[in-house]
Write a protein that holds these residues in place. Structure first.
Motif, PDB file in Angstrom:
ATOM      1  N   PRO A   5       0.794  -1.401   0.074  1.00 62.01           N
ATOM      2  CA  PRO A   5       0.147   0.041   0.111  1.00 62.01           C
ATOM      3  C   PRO A   5       0.572   1.272   0.030  1.00 62.01           C
ATOM      4  CG  PRO A   5       0.015  -1.043   1.995  1.00 62.01           C
ATOM      5  CD  PRO A   5       0.859  -1.900   1.350  1.00 62.01           C
ATOM      6  N   ALA A   6       0.323   2.447  -0.382  1.00 69.29           N
ATOM      7  CA  ALA A   6       1.058   3.733  -0.433  1.00 69.29           C
ATOM      8  C   ALA A   6       1.450   4.066   0.779  1.00 69.29           C
ATOM      9  CB  ALA A   6      -0.014   4.484  -1.025  1.00 69.29           C
ATOM     10  N   LYS A   7       2.747   4.625   0.929  1.00 67.67           N
ATOM     11  CA  LYS A   7       3.438   5.108   2.144  1.00 67.67           C
ATOM     12  C   LYS A   7       2.466   6.111   2.628  1.00 67.67           C
ATOM     13  CE  LYS A   7       8.061   6.778   3.243  1.00 67.67           C
ATOM     14  NZ  LYS A   7       9.231   7.220   2.824  1.00 67.67           N
ATOM     15  N   ARG A   8       2.490   6.183   4.129  1.00 72.58           N
ATOM     16  CA  ARG A   8       2.038   7.149   5.105  1.00 72.58           C
ATOM     17  C   ARG A   8       2.713   8.307   5.510  1.00 72.58           C
ATOM     18  NH1 ARG A   8      -2.610   8.419   8.277  1.00 72.58           N
ATOM     19  NH2 ARG A   8      -2.048   8.860  10.316  1.00 72.58           N
ATOM     20  N   PHE A   9       2.581   9.502   5.167  1.00 71.82           N
ATOM     21  CA  PHE A   9       3.349  10.527   5.700  1.00 71.82           C
ATOM     22  C   PHE A   9       3.409  10.992   7.108  1.00 71.82           C
ATOM     23  CE2 PHE A   9       3.744  15.247   6.437  1.00 71.82           C
ATOM     24  CZ  PHE A   9       4.996  15.440   5.599  1.00 71.82           C
ATOM     25  N   GLU A  10       4.726  11.103   7.427  1.00 75.83           N
ATOM     26  CA  GLU A  10       4.841  11.694   8.890  1.00 75.83           C
ATOM     27  C   GLU A  10       6.074  12.999   8.772  1.00 75.83           C
ATOM     28  OE1 GLU A  10       6.178   8.750  11.831  1.00 75.83           O
ATOM     29  OE2 GLU A  10       5.632   7.338  10.484  1.00 75.83           O
ATOM     30  N   MET A  11       5.741  13.837   9.450  1.00 77.60           N
ATOM     31  CA  MET A  11       6.340  14.789   9.480  1.00 77.60           C
ATOM     32  C   MET A  11       7.621  14.689  10.658  1.00 77.60           C
ATOM     33  SD  MET A  11       7.292  17.898   8.467  1.00 77.60           S
ATOM     34  CE  MET A  11       6.134  18.814   7.654  1.00 77.60           C
ATOM     35  N   THR A  12       8.643  14.609   9.989  1.00 81.95           N
ATOM     36  CA  THR A  12       9.854  14.179  10.792  1.00 81.95           C
ATOM     37  C   THR A  12      10.602  15.447  11.155  1.00 81.95           C
ATOM     38  OG1 THR A  12      11.048  13.586   9.224  1.00 81.95           O
ATOM     39  CG2 THR A  12       9.689  11.888   9.981  1.00 81.95           C
ATOM     40  N   ARG A  13      11.679  15.382  12.075  1.00 80.48           N
ATOM     41  CA  ARG A  13      12.699  16.535  12.342  1.00 80.48           C
ATOM     42  C   ARG A  13      13.627  16.618  10.970  1.00 80.48           C
ATOM     43  NH1 ARG A  13      15.839  17.342  17.425  1.00 80.48           N
ATOM     44  NH2 ARG A  13      14.107  16.161  18.291  1.00 80.48           N
ATOM     45  N   ALA A  14      13.711  15.604  10.093  1.00 77.89           N
ATOM     46  CA  ALA A  14      14.446  15.650   9.154  1.00 77.89           C
ATOM     47  C   ALA A  14      13.445  16.482   7.761  1.00 77.89           C
ATOM     48  CB  ALA A  14      14.968  14.558   8.366  1.00 77.89           C
ATOM     49  N   ARG A  15      12.332  16.105   7.917  1.00 77.37           N
ATOM     50  CA  ARG A  15      11.652  16.841   6.986  1.00 77.37           C
ATOM     51  C   ARG A  15      11.366  18.447   7.282  1.00 77.37           C
ATOM     52  NH1 ARG A  15       9.038  15.548   2.106  1.00 77.37           N
ATOM     53  NH2 ARG A  15       8.688  13.499   2.966  1.00 77.37           N
ATOM     54  N   ARG A  16      11.133  18.728   8.348  1.00 82.26           N
ATOM     55  CA  ARG A  16      10.988  19.983   9.058  1.00 82.26           C
ATOM     56  C   ARG A  16      12.153  20.736   8.383  1.00 82.26           C
ATOM     57  NH1 ARG A  16       6.575  20.452  12.201  1.00 82.26           N
ATOM     58  NH2 ARG A  16       6.237  18.553  13.416  1.00 82.26           N
ATOM     59  N   VAL A  17      13.539  20.376   8.674  1.00 85.80           N
ATOM     60  CA  VAL A  17      14.682  20.952   8.399  1.00 85.80           C
ATOM     61  C   VAL A  17      14.973  21.102   6.917  1.00 85.80           C
ATOM     62  CG1 VAL A  17      17.258  20.672   8.157  1.00 85.80           C
ATOM     63  CG2 VAL A  17      15.999  19.959  10.224  1.00 85.80           C
ATOM     64  N   LEU A  18      14.528  20.262   6.004  1.00 86.76           N
ATOM     65  CA  LEU A  18      14.454  20.247   4.620  1.00 86.76           C
ATOM     66  C   LEU A  18      13.219  21.213   4.011  1.00 86.76           C
ATOM     67  CD1 LEU A  18      15.259  19.074   1.887  1.00 86.76           C
ATOM     68  CD2 LEU A  18      13.159  17.547   2.147  1.00 86.76           C
ATOM     69  N   ASN A  19      12.213  21.349   4.674  1.00 87.84           N
ATOM     70  CA  ASN A  19      11.254  22.269   4.428  1.00 87.84           C
ATOM     71  C   ASN A  19      11.932  23.757   4.680  1.00 87.84           C
ATOM     72  OD1 ASN A  19       9.158  20.618   3.337  1.00 87.84           O
ATOM     73  ND2 ASN A  19       7.896  20.725   5.174  1.00 87.84           N
ATOM     74  N   ALA A  20      12.462  23.973   5.875  1.00 86.38           N
ATOM     75  CA  ALA A  20      12.790  25.327   6.090  1.00 86.38           C
ATOM     76  C   ALA A  20      14.191  25.561   5.034  1.00 86.38           C
ATOM     77  CB  ALA A  20      13.436  25.235   7.754  1.00 86.38           C
ATOM     78  N   THR A  21      14.970  24.863   4.907  1.00 84.10           N
ATOM     79  CA  THR A  21      15.933  25.015   3.894  1.00 84.10           C
ATOM     80  C   THR A  21      15.354  25.196   2.710  1.00 84.10           C
ATOM     81  OG1 THR A  21      17.337  23.444   5.266  1.00 84.10           O
ATOM     82  CG2 THR A  21      18.077  24.117   3.017  1.00 84.10           C
ATOM     83  N   LEU A  22      14.531  24.553   2.144  1.00 87.93           N
ATOM     84  CA  LEU A  22      13.977  24.869   0.668  1.00 87.93           C
ATOM     85  C   LEU A  22      13.419  26.000   0.856  1.00 87.93           C
ATOM     86  CD1 LEU A  22      13.030  23.991  -2.189  1.00 87.93           C
ATOM     87  CD2 LEU A  22      11.219  22.560  -1.232  1.00 87.93           C
ATOM     88  N   GLY A  23      12.492  26.349   1.909  1.00 86.51           N
ATOM     89  CA  GLY A  23      11.946  27.426   2.013  1.00 86.51           C
ATOM     90  C   GLY A  23      12.811  28.869   1.951  1.00 86.51           C
ATOM     91  N   GLY A  24      13.845  28.847   2.412  1.00 87.03           N
ATOM     92  CA  GLY A  24      15.033  29.709   2.143  1.00 87.03           C
ATOM     93  C   GLY A  24      15.127  30.047   0.594  1.00 87.03           C
ATOM     94  N   PHE A  25      15.468  28.871   0.209  1.00 86.08           N
ATOM     95  CA  PHE A  25      15.774  29.020  -1.330  1.00 86.08           C
ATOM     96  C   PHE A  25      14.723  29.643  -2.394  1.00 86.08           C
ATOM     97  CE2 PHE A  25      19.131  25.760  -0.378  1.00 86.08           C
ATOM     98  CZ  PHE A  25      20.200  26.384  -0.979  1.00 86.08           C
ATOM     99  N   VAL A  26      13.489  29.303  -1.743  1.00 88.91           N
ATOM    100  CA  VAL A  26      12.086  29.593  -2.415  1.00 88.91           C
ATOM    101  C   VAL A  26      11.872  31.266  -2.329  1.00 88.91           C
ATOM    102  CG1 VAL A  26       9.840  29.421  -2.632  1.00 88.91           C
ATOM    103  CG2 VAL A  26      11.121  27.371  -2.388  1.00 88.91           C
ATOM    104  N   LYS A  27      12.068  31.572  -0.835  1.00 94.35           N
ATOM    105  CA  LYS A  27      12.049  33.003  -0.599  1.00 94.35           C
ATOM    106  C   LYS A  27      12.893  33.859  -1.321  1.00 94.35           C
ATOM    107  CE  LYS A  27      12.141  35.486   3.674  1.00 94.35           C
ATOM    108  NZ  LYS A  27      12.514  35.760   4.956  1.00 94.35           N
ATOM    109  N   TYR A  28      13.990  33.328  -1.852  1.00 94.57           N
ATOM    110  CA  TYR A  28      14.758  34.092  -2.568  1.00 94.57           C
ATOM    111  C   TYR A  28      14.775  33.887  -4.187  1.00 94.57           C
ATOM    112  CZ  TYR A  28      16.344  36.096   1.846  1.00 94.57           C
ATOM    113  OH  TYR A  28      16.441  36.597   2.875  1.00 94.57           O
TER     114      TYR A  28
END
Length: 155
Positions: A5-28
């Motif tokens: 079956p399809a994988k279930r999403f979990e917000m992990t610490r690594a995902r939060r760090v990745l989102n924050a890093t990607l967010g910085g790039f998108v912001k600029y």
């Protein structure tokens, strides 16, 4: 052999760090052209919540797809119907409408068929080459919103 079956999403610490890093790039503005920062107002707290998202932009319109299912931004959009999209020095104020399964299926198929599908494909039961009906059956797990109105401002 039985398909997993399809994988279930979990917000992990690594995902939060990745989102924050990607967010910085998108912001600029240092991101692919379909990547934005989506900001919604929390339905319970009223606090602003920001996550990076990828839009589907085609002849039918512009669409927000929830590849990980009914996550926080989806519930916030359902409650409010308004959000902002930011990339670089531009912010769009948008209003959205959630699509039904029949309308969402071709958008989901296009989303999974994109090169970024390597990241999101495990969260879908239907492979990229599946018929549209397979995505229609899966649409209840991956909400899709069409952007119906937008106002762009430069910051």
């Amino acid at each position: 052999m039985v398909d997993e079956p399809a994988k279930r999403f979990e917000m992990t610490r690594a995902r939060r760090v990745l989102n924050a890093t990607l967010g910085g790039f998108v912001k600029y503005g240092l991101c692919p052209p379909d990547t934005y920062l989506l900001t919604t107002r929390g339905r319970k707290t009223g606090f602003l919540r920001t996550v990076p998202v990828n839009l589907v932009d085609n002849d039918e319109g512009r669409f927000l797809v929830a590849p990980y299912g009914e996550v926080g931004w989806v519930r916030n959009l359902r409650a409010d119907g308004f959000a902002t999209l930011r990339r670089g020095g531009w912010i769009e104020l948008v209003s959205v409408r959630e699509l039904d399964a029949a309308e969402a299926a071709p958008v989901l198929r296009e989303y999974v068929d994109h090169p970024r599908s390597v990241v999101v494909a495990p969260y879908f039961d239907a492979p990229p080459d599946a018929p549209t009906e397979a995505f229609e059956a899966e649409a209840h797990r991956h909400p899709v919103f069409v952007i119906v109105r937008t106002t762009t401002i430069r910051i």
